[in-house]
Design a protein around this motif. Structure first.
Motif, PDB file in Angstrom:
ATOM      1  N   GLU A  73      30.957  45.622  39.922  1.00 10.44           N
ATOM      2  CA  GLU A  73      32.052  45.736  40.894  1.00 10.44           C
ATOM      3  C   GLU A  73      31.533  45.767  42.326  1.00 10.44           C
ATOM      4  O   GLU A  73      32.215  45.291  43.241  1.00 10.44           O
ATOM      5  CB  GLU A  73      32.944  46.945  40.599  1.00 10.44           C
ATOM      6  CG  GLU A  73      32.276  48.311  40.647  1.00 10.44           C
ATOM      7  CD  GLU A  73      31.739  48.757  39.292  1.00 10.44           C
ATOM      8  OE1 GLU A  73      31.353  47.881  38.485  1.00 10.44           O
ATOM      9  OE2 GLU A  73      31.694  49.973  39.037  1.00 10.44           O
ATOM     10  N   ALA A  76      30.801  42.270  43.251  1.00 10.97           N
ATOM     11  CA  ALA A  76      32.067  41.570  43.481  1.00 10.97           C
ATOM     12  C   ALA A  76      32.620  41.908  44.856  1.00 10.97           C
ATOM     13  O   ALA A  76      33.053  41.025  45.602  1.00 10.97           O
ATOM     14  CB  ALA A  76      33.075  41.943  42.393  1.00 10.97           C
ATOM     15  N   ARG A  77      32.596  43.198  45.180  1.00 12.16           N
ATOM     16  CA  ARG A  77      33.161  43.612  46.472  1.00 12.16           C
ATOM     17  C   ARG A  77      32.341  43.062  47.642  1.00 12.16           C
ATOM     18  O   ARG A  77      32.875  42.833  48.719  1.00 12.16           O
ATOM     19  CB  ARG A  77      33.215  45.143  46.547  1.00 12.16           C
ATOM     20  CG  ARG A  77      34.237  45.734  45.590  1.00 12.16           C
ATOM     21  CD  ARG A  77      34.113  47.256  45.537  1.00 12.16           C
ATOM     22  NE  ARG A  77      34.757  47.767  44.330  1.00 12.16           N
ATOM     23  CZ  ARG A  77      34.600  49.011  43.882  1.00 12.16           C
ATOM     24  NH1 ARG A  77      33.826  49.868  44.525  1.00 12.16           N
ATOM     25  NH2 ARG A  77      35.226  49.413  42.788  1.00 12.16           N
TER      26      ARG A  77
ATOM     27  N   GLU B   5      27.376  54.031  32.041  1.00  9.88           N
ATOM     28  CA  GLU B   5      28.515  54.715  31.447  1.00  9.88           C
ATOM     29  C   GLU B   5      28.221  56.192  31.264  1.00  9.88           C
ATOM     30  O   GLU B   5      29.069  57.038  31.481  1.00  9.88           O
ATOM     31  CB  GLU B   5      28.849  54.104  30.096  1.00  9.88           C
ATOM     32  CG  GLU B   5      30.007  53.152  30.176  1.00  9.88           C
ATOM     33  CD  GLU B   5      30.215  52.481  28.861  1.00  9.88           C
ATOM     34  OE1 GLU B   5      30.848  53.083  27.995  1.00  9.88           O
ATOM     35  OE2 GLU B   5      29.710  51.355  28.703  1.00  9.88           O
ATOM     36  N   PHE B 433      34.111  43.634  31.686  1.00 10.27           N
ATOM     37  CA  PHE B 433      33.280  42.862  32.618  1.00 10.27           C
ATOM     38  C   PHE B 433      34.160  41.973  33.497  1.00 10.27           C
ATOM     39  O   PHE B 433      33.943  41.864  34.701  1.00 10.27           O
ATOM     40  CB  PHE B 433      32.248  42.026  31.853  1.00 10.27           C
ATOM     41  CG  PHE B 433      31.384  41.172  32.747  1.00 10.27           C
ATOM     42  CD1 PHE B 433      30.716  41.724  33.835  1.00 10.27           C
ATOM     43  CD2 PHE B 433      31.227  39.814  32.497  1.00 10.27           C
ATOM     44  CE1 PHE B 433      29.925  40.944  34.671  1.00 10.27           C
ATOM     45  CE2 PHE B 433      30.438  39.017  33.321  1.00 10.27           C
ATOM     46  CZ  PHE B 433      29.784  39.585  34.410  1.00 10.27           C
ATOM     47  N   CYS B 435      37.135  42.553  34.527  1.00 15.09           N
ATOM     48  CA  CYS B 435      37.788  43.376  35.551  1.00 15.09           C
ATOM     49  C   CYS B 435      36.804  43.867  36.606  1.00 15.09           C
ATOM     50  O   CYS B 435      37.107  43.855  37.796  1.00 15.09           O
ATOM     51  CB  CYS B 435      38.470  44.583  34.905  1.00 15.09           C
ATOM     52  SG  CYS B 435      39.802  44.124  33.790  1.00 15.09           S
ATOM     53  N   THR B 436      35.626  44.310  36.171  1.00 16.81           N
ATOM     54  CA  THR B 436      34.671  44.809  37.157  1.00 16.81           C
ATOM     55  C   THR B 436      34.155  43.650  38.009  1.00 16.81           C
ATOM     56  O   THR B 436      33.892  43.814  39.190  1.00 16.81           O
ATOM     57  CB  THR B 436      33.476  45.544  36.504  1.00 16.81           C
ATOM     58  OG1 THR B 436      32.894  44.698  35.515  1.00 16.81           O
ATOM     59  CG2 THR B 436      33.920  46.832  35.855  1.00 16.81           C
ATOM     60  N   GLY B 439      35.988  43.363  41.016  1.00 18.73           N
ATOM     61  CA  GLY B 439      35.871  44.426  42.014  1.00 18.73           C
ATOM     62  C   GLY B 439      36.430  45.767  41.592  1.00 18.73           C
ATOM     63  O   GLY B 439      36.374  46.726  42.348  1.00 18.73           O
ATOM     64  N   LEU B 440      37.000  45.858  40.388  1.00 21.70           N
ATOM     65  CA  LEU B 440      37.526  47.148  39.939  1.00 21.70           C
ATOM     66  C   LEU B 440      36.398  47.980  39.343  1.00 21.70           C
ATOM     67  O   LEU B 440      35.512  47.445  38.681  1.00 21.70           O
ATOM     68  CB  LEU B 440      38.593  46.942  38.861  1.00 21.70           C
ATOM     69  CG  LEU B 440      39.838  46.156  39.247  1.00 21.70           C
ATOM     70  CD1 LEU B 440      40.762  46.040  38.041  1.00 21.70           C
ATOM     71  CD2 LEU B 440      40.562  46.836  40.401  1.00 21.70           C
ATOM     72  N   SER B 441      36.464  49.289  39.552  1.00 21.37           N
ATOM     73  CA  SER B 441      35.501  50.146  38.874  1.00 21.37           C
ATOM     74  C   SER B 441      35.857  50.152  37.387  1.00 21.37           C
ATOM     75  O   SER B 441      36.980  49.833  37.010  1.00 21.37           O
ATOM     76  CB  SER B 441      35.573  51.565  39.427  1.00 21.37           C
ATOM     77  OG  SER B 441      36.820  52.129  39.081  1.00 21.37           O
ATOM     78  N   ARG B 442      34.880  50.529  36.573  1.00 21.60           N
ATOM     79  CA  ARG B 442      35.126  50.601  35.131  1.00 21.60           C
ATOM     80  C   ARG B 442      36.295  51.513  34.825  1.00 21.60           C
ATOM     81  O   ARG B 442      37.143  51.225  33.981  1.00 21.60           O
ATOM     82  CB  ARG B 442      33.886  51.195  34.459  1.00 21.60           C
ATOM     83  CG  ARG B 442      33.133  50.233  33.603  1.00 21.60           C
ATOM     84  CD  ARG B 442      31.977  50.946  32.952  1.00 21.60           C
ATOM     85  NE  ARG B 442      32.088  50.881  31.497  1.00 21.60           N
ATOM     86  CZ  ARG B 442      31.782  49.813  30.771  1.00 21.60           C
ATOM     87  NH1 ARG B 442      31.380  48.700  31.344  1.00 21.60           N
ATOM     88  NH2 ARG B 442      31.899  49.853  29.456  1.00 21.60           N
ATOM     89  N   SER B 444      38.891  52.418  36.800  1.00 20.59           N
ATOM     90  CA  SER B 444      40.241  51.934  37.115  1.00 20.59           C
ATOM     91  C   SER B 444      40.591  50.732  36.240  1.00 20.59           C
ATOM     92  O   SER B 444      41.761  50.504  35.939  1.00 20.59           O
ATOM     93  CB  SER B 444      40.421  51.642  38.608  1.00 20.59           C
ATOM     94  OG  SER B 444      39.359  50.933  39.121  1.00 20.59           O
ATOM     95  N   MET B 448      43.908  50.598  34.026  1.00 20.84           N
ATOM     96  CA  MET B 448      44.829  49.469  34.132  1.00 20.84           C
ATOM     97  C   MET B 448      45.091  48.844  32.755  1.00 20.84           C
ATOM     98  O   MET B 448      46.220  48.519  32.412  1.00 20.84           O
ATOM     99  CB  MET B 448      44.226  48.446  35.089  1.00 20.84           C
ATOM    100  CG  MET B 448      45.250  47.597  35.790  1.00 20.84           C
ATOM    101  SD  MET B 448      44.482  46.555  37.040  1.00 20.84           S
ATOM    102  CE  MET B 448      44.923  47.414  38.511  1.00 20.84           C
TER     103      MET B 448
END
Lengths: 252, 482
Positions: A73, A76-77, B5, B433, B435-436, B439-442, B444, B448
């Motif tokens: 992430e 990505a950001r 994790e 993967f 989603c992250t 740019g989302l954290s694991r 969030s 979601m």
């Protein structure tokens, strides 16, 4: 150099897939990676994007920063985008709320204010038009009930929304008919600019007729064995990987 | 589990149950123990009529001869019913009609729970009954409801104000002989809500009760009765929380609903009792009997529940479809984390012709929790052309939790159509993967995905509570990802 990879090795469950990849992509350039099945193309894109589960060594620098230890992430950001070969479906997760969360994460990270609902919607409408993604699809859950082609267009739409500095397109052409391919490629071309680099991973020369690369690299058995200009892609298409590899072995 | 994790898990597991505070309210608590004297005390304290005392005593005597059920997939040490105090009340006196009269400490308790009684009244137009431990402390919006002749008050008050209604219906949908915990509740119930919607009235606002266990060493035994007359409609919501305690506290409620001809009751629950800590210490034992009777033709009863709390959940909101063309629905999200155990589901009993029921159950298990769906669809011989559709999905996170499905079907009518679908899935690494990578954290991303998974159920909640439930699902998952 926007992306600089040095001696990148990656193995999964004890099996080495990448065996020392070296690759440099300057800002604004489009590089293509070609190679036969099982050569490690998808692993390369996954590892650059930070997917968990690989044992890796070597270096990946993004705009001068070593990112090997970064979570996906954060990459990505920072502006690293991967268009997936097989985009997943997210049942019940609306595409617009998903993307809004993603876009705002990136904006927060780079010190921009979060987009409010109305400016976000306006941005979505503008970017959806790039790849002719219908408003109906935007209202649906992410990729749920999308056709293969719609999923691929959705990847490019998300790329446009996230405004990355570096985008990796992993076999974005696979499963697309010629019309869908043209739409996707035109969308990508509109997103080319002097700051943004693209790494186009493909099996076939066909996509490169639409998205014309500055450089072409050949990945075989986990290493880049040859690099050249776009004519290399044509030679590969004509002669096949084996022959090109054989010629290369002879010449070396 | 990957290193990242593990890190996330360590960081997050320190986070707390946000409602775990204890309020310093002057209280009257009777000594622990259960006997006929305890029941006489409660009844006297509440100034109850003789018939109610006698009913309580009958329930108690019946209970003495009953055994705690053991068929559920739940493991917990024996409950010592003599080690519980059966009555706790704030000292400040009787039920109030407005918030101005409320003890500021009690009000701040509700404010800290994020249940701003005042604000909710103003903005959402929701009438609230707040029950703290054994008594109802405030019921809002009474006047506005009175204009429509809607009755919404505590059940204690209803016993005095509307004795005929209470006497006619109390214990008719869930008799005290029904099960062990229903018998116990009938003997010792202390408060709860009462709702009466007259014929032809559509209740002008959502009705809502917040239950809060505050006192130490007490049990909560509330009883709710909702009557929807011909052509009426009501939407009712209950929410619940409790302080963090090392001890286990018992909550054994009974809810009875009845819907007459074309009457409709929509009953929503967001259950967030304290679930215990991550080692499984403390938490509420939630043994609840909820049942609705579709008495009239074309009546409808719909249960929606979001269950995230409690150490133990034992709960099967059911519908008896007696009236022809009546409809029963059950929409459930049950999430268990850490060492929580839930055995929950529904019963749909088809008696009338052309009756229809629909069951959508979404179980989410994480940590080392156990999550079971248990559902009965019974179609009696009289229920010609009855229909049922059931969908039971389980989502597993990690590999130390369990999901179980126990569907039971008893079909005695050949024209009935019954459909059942069940799925079990995991949140695949590929999905995370994806989603992250955007740019989302694991964390969030998981929130979601879980919300997306539960969406079909959440969509049935009244809007403002759906928002609350979404947040609750995300918060409850914190610390159990992995």
């Amino acid at each position: 150099m926007l992306l600089e990879i040095e001696n990148l090795r990656a193995s999964i469950e004890g099996k080495e897939i990448l065996k020392g990849v070296n690759l440099s992509v300057p800002a604004g350039e489009v590089h293509a990676i070609m190679g036969p099945n099982g050569s490690g193309k998808s692993t390369l894109s996954s590892v650059i994007a930070g997917k968990d589960g690989y044992e890796t060594s070597g270096s990946i620098r993004f705009d001068g920063q070593e990112i090997s230890d970064w979570e996906p992430e954060i990459r990505a950001r920072e502006g690293m985008f991967l268009a997936f070969q097989y985009p997943v479906e997210l049942p019940g997760v609306g595409l617009s709320s998903f993307l809004r969360a993603c876009v705002n994460e990136r904006r927060k990270h780079i010190g921009q204010s979060e987009l409010d609902a109305s400016s976000f919607l306006a941005l979505m409408r503008e970017k959806a038009a790039l790849v002719e993604l219908s408003q109906d699809l935007i209202r649906r859950p992410v990729n749920q009930g999308f056709s293969g082609g719609e999923k691929k267009r959705n990847e490019i739409f998300q790329m446009a929304m996230l405004d990355p500095r570096m985008a990796i397109l992993d076999e974005t052409d696979s499963g697309l008919d010629i019309d869908a391919l043209r739409i996707v490629a035109e969308g990508v071309n509109k997103l080319r600019n002097p700051q943004r680099s693209l790494l186009v991973i493909t099996h076939y020369q066909r996509l490169l007729e639409y998205i014309v690369p500055d450089r072409v690299h050949v990945l075989i058995d986990g290493a880049i064995v040859m690099s050249g200009d776009r004519t290399l892609a044509l030679a590969l298409e004509e002669k096949g990987y084996d022959l090109v590899r054989a010629e290369q072995e002879v010449s070396s | 589990m990957s290193q990242s994790e593990q890190k996330l898990l360590e960081q997050l597991s320190e986070r707390d149950y946000p409602h775990g505070f204890e309020s310093d309210i002057e209280q009257e608590i009777i000594p622990k123990g259960l006997s006929e004297d305890t029941i006489r005390f409660i009844s006297q304290r509440k100034n109850e009529p003789e018939w109610l005392l006698q009913w309580r005593l009958k329930a108690y005597r019946h209970w003495l001869g009953m055994k705690e059920p053991s068929w559920q997939k739940l493991i917990y040490p024996p409950i010592d019913y003599q080690d519980i105090s059966y009555f706790a009340a704030p000292k400040s006196g009787p039920v109030l009609n407005s918030l101005d009269e409320l003890d500021p400490e009690i009000k701040s308790t509700y404010d800290r729970l994020g249940i701003p009684l005042e604000e909710q009244m103003m903005l959402a137009g929701v009438a609230v009954d707040a029950v703290l431990d054994s008594v109802s402390v405030v019921t809002t919006f009474k006047e506005k409801l009175a204009e429509k002749n809607v009755i919404f008050c505590s059940i204690s008050e209803a016993v005095h104000q509307y004795p005929e209604l209470v006497r006619t219906y109390l214990g008719t949908i869930v008799p005290y002989t029904d099960n062990y915990f229903a018998a116990l509740n009938s003997a010792v119930f202390t408060d709860g809500s009462f709702v009466y919607i007259p014929p032809g009235v559509r209740c002008p606002m959502e009705l809502s009760t917040y239950f809060r266990i505050n006192a130490r060493g007490t049990g909560q035994f509330e009883r709710t009765l909702i009557i929807a007359c011909d052509d009426s409609y009501v939407s009712y919501l209950e929410g619940c929380t409790a302080p963090k305690r090392d001890e286990n506290q018992l909550h054994a409620a009974v809810v009875e609903l009845v819907a007459m001809d074309r009457g409709e009751v929509k009953y929503s629950t967001v259950q967030n009792w304290y679930p215990g800590n991550k080692e499984g210490k403390g938490g509420i034992y939630n043994f609840v009997t909820k049942r609705g009777l579709c008495k009239g033709t074309s009546s409808k009863i719909s249960w929606t529940q979001v269950e995230t709390g409690s150490a133990i959940t034992w709960k099967y909101p059911s519908v008896v479809l007696q009236g022809d063309d009546s409809r029963g629905e059950f929409y459930s999200v049950a999430m268990t984390t850490h060492l929580q155990q839930a055995d929950t589901g529904t019963k749909m009993i088809h008696i009338g012709k052309n009756t229809q029921s629909r069951i959508v159950s979404k179980g989410i298990s994480a940590g080392r929790s156990q999550n079971s769906y248990r559902g009965l669809v019974k179609i009696r011989k009289s229920a010609a052309k009855a229909r049922n559709y059931s969908q039971c999905d389980s989502l597993l996170m990690g590999n130390r939790c369990g999901a179980h499905t126990f569907p039971y079907f008893e079909i005695h009518q050949p024209t009935a159509i019954v459909e059942h679908e069940a799925t079990t899935s995991k949140i695949a690494e590929d999905i995370l993967f994806y989603c992250t990578q955007r740019g989302l954290s694991r964390e969030s991303a998981i929130a979601m995905i879980v919300n997306g998974y539960a969406r079909e159920v959440l969509d049935h909640l009244p809007m403002e509570f759906a928002v609350e439930a979404r947040k609750l699902l995300a918060i409850s998952l914190e610390g159990s990802v992995g």
